[in-house]
Design a protein around this motif. Sequence first.
Motif, short mmCIF file in Angstrom:
data_model
loop_
_atom_site.label_atom_id
_atom_site.label_comp_id
_atom_site.label_asym_id
_atom_site.label_seq_id
_atom_site.Cartn_x
_atom_site.Cartn_y
_atom_site.Cartn_z
N PRO A 11 -6.64 -35.10 -37.99
CA PRO A 11 -5.46 -35.57 -38.72
C PRO A 11 -5.86 -36.30 -39.99
O PRO A 11 -6.92 -36.93 -40.07
CB PRO A 11 -4.80 -36.53 -37.72
N LYS A 12 -5.03 -36.21 -41.01
CA LYS A 12 -5.27 -36.88 -42.29
C LYS A 12 -4.02 -37.65 -42.70
O LYS A 12 -2.89 -37.20 -42.46
CB LYS A 12 -5.64 -35.85 -43.36
N GLY A 13 -4.22 -38.79 -43.34
CA GLY A 13 -3.09 -39.60 -43.76
C GLY A 13 -3.51 -40.93 -44.31
O GLY A 13 -4.66 -41.14 -44.72
N PHE A 14 -2.57 -41.88 -44.29
CA PHE A 14 -2.86 -43.23 -44.78
C PHE A 14 -2.00 -44.21 -44.00
O PHE A 14 -1.33 -43.83 -43.03
CB PHE A 14 -2.61 -43.32 -46.29
N TYR A 15 -2.02 -45.48 -44.39
CA TYR A 15 -1.27 -46.51 -43.68
C TYR A 15 -0.44 -47.35 -44.63
O TYR A 15 -0.82 -47.55 -45.79
CB TYR A 15 -2.22 -47.44 -42.90
N ILE A 16 0.69 -47.82 -44.15
CA ILE A 16 1.46 -48.85 -44.83
C ILE A 16 1.20 -50.15 -44.09
O ILE A 16 1.55 -50.29 -42.91
CB ILE A 16 2.98 -48.54 -44.83
N ILE A 17 0.55 -51.08 -44.77
CA ILE A 17 0.24 -52.39 -44.18
C ILE A 17 1.36 -53.35 -44.54
O ILE A 17 1.60 -53.62 -45.72
CB ILE A 17 -1.11 -52.93 -44.70
N ASP A 18 2.05 -53.86 -43.54
CA ASP A 18 3.15 -54.80 -43.75
C ASP A 18 2.65 -56.20 -43.43
O ASP A 18 2.32 -56.51 -42.28
CB ASP A 18 4.33 -54.42 -42.84
N ALA A 49 -8.41 -45.74 -43.09
CA ALA A 49 -7.37 -44.75 -43.37
C ALA A 49 -7.93 -43.33 -43.28
O ALA A 49 -7.21 -42.39 -43.00
CB ALA A 49 -6.78 -44.99 -44.76
N GLY A 50 -9.23 -43.18 -43.53
CA GLY A 50 -9.87 -41.86 -43.49
C GLY A 50 -9.67 -41.10 -44.79
O GLY A 50 -8.92 -41.51 -45.67
N SER A 51 -10.37 -39.99 -44.92
CA SER A 51 -10.22 -39.16 -46.12
C SER A 51 -8.86 -38.48 -46.12
O SER A 51 -8.25 -38.28 -45.07
CB SER A 51 -11.34 -38.13 -46.19
#
Length: 378
Positions: free
Chosen positions: A226-233, A197-199
């Motif tokens: 870019p910075k962010g996160f993930y929604i794992i489905d 996901a990264g910082s």
Amino acid sequence: MKIAHISDAHLGRQQYHLPEREEDYFQAFAEALRLAKGADAVVVTGDLLDTRRPSTRTLLRLLDILGETGLALYVVGGNHDYSHLRPDETPLRILDKVGAARLLCFQEADLGGVWLYGACATPRSKADEYRERILSARPGSVLAIHQAIEGVKARYPSAADEYTMPSRAFSGVKAVHIAAGHVHDHGVRHLVGALWAGSLEIWDSAEFETWDWRKGKWELYQEAAPKGFYIIDVAGRAASAKEVLLRPRRRMVKLRVFLDEEREAEAAFEEAAARFDAPGAVVKVELYGDVRGDLRPSRHAAAFSRALYVDVVDRTRKPSHAVARVGSAYEAVERLLRERLGAGADAVVKALAHARDGDRAAARKIMEEWLYAEVDRA
């Protein structure tokens, strides 16, 4: 089942000794949690906190943020907020005890039909032990780790990083998805199935929006990372990842000024101030080229009147004062450091290089990480 995968929040980090940057890190984490409201659970894959010794203020601020979410939060210990040698001495235990988050350190949790297995940061010297432990995860689990893996293409960490695992450590792992932390680059993948996901915030100037001054004009070298996160489905034996990007909270700019002659500096800084001197901006300027005169970095820094922070580093070469490293006193000092300090010499040499370049915060961080590691090994 939807799991928000957040990583490397590094809460409590006061980058460049700026309280405004410390607040940026908290705000990025709070925004990520707000955007993750629709998820069934949140997993933070390490380095939720920047240190194993956070201030009381940092912990209280974190508890306030977590208290507003209402989300089920699971955390994995990272190399900043957890030590494999002293697993009980982590502030994450406090969060676990008060029910603010559940710490998964080589443990699993049933999220309601989907199993999550968390593996805390482990040095590569323990790769065989690490592999045995993650192989105990149920087939089809989501595996949450805080490691780099050999072969990952990222700015940081390097292949020599203590927390870079060999790929063989993941041989035979039957996870439906590997949610990874430690690498700060958002969206990096590895063939073993790991996704980082990264910082949540810009970590250092290698990730800044970067511009080069060449031949009398500014040219964009790279956009800000870019910075962010993930929604794992997760559905049955399959998983998909949806990216969620965070908006930049502050303009972070690195300006590389390549000079052919000294007088170019005036024009470069005049135009730089007009283009990049924004309220609240963090600006790092690096001067390159063969220049005999005194460029006086502090005078050029004064050209930026609205930026929050400006750092001008003179990397120009001055032929009349050049010192060769080979056979020089510098080389002798470096050799002496290695003889007396052993492995610690690398940390000292790196810290001195950062201090020489004017980045005292980076120098201090390197020394603190080495000293904490020495305490853990004692």
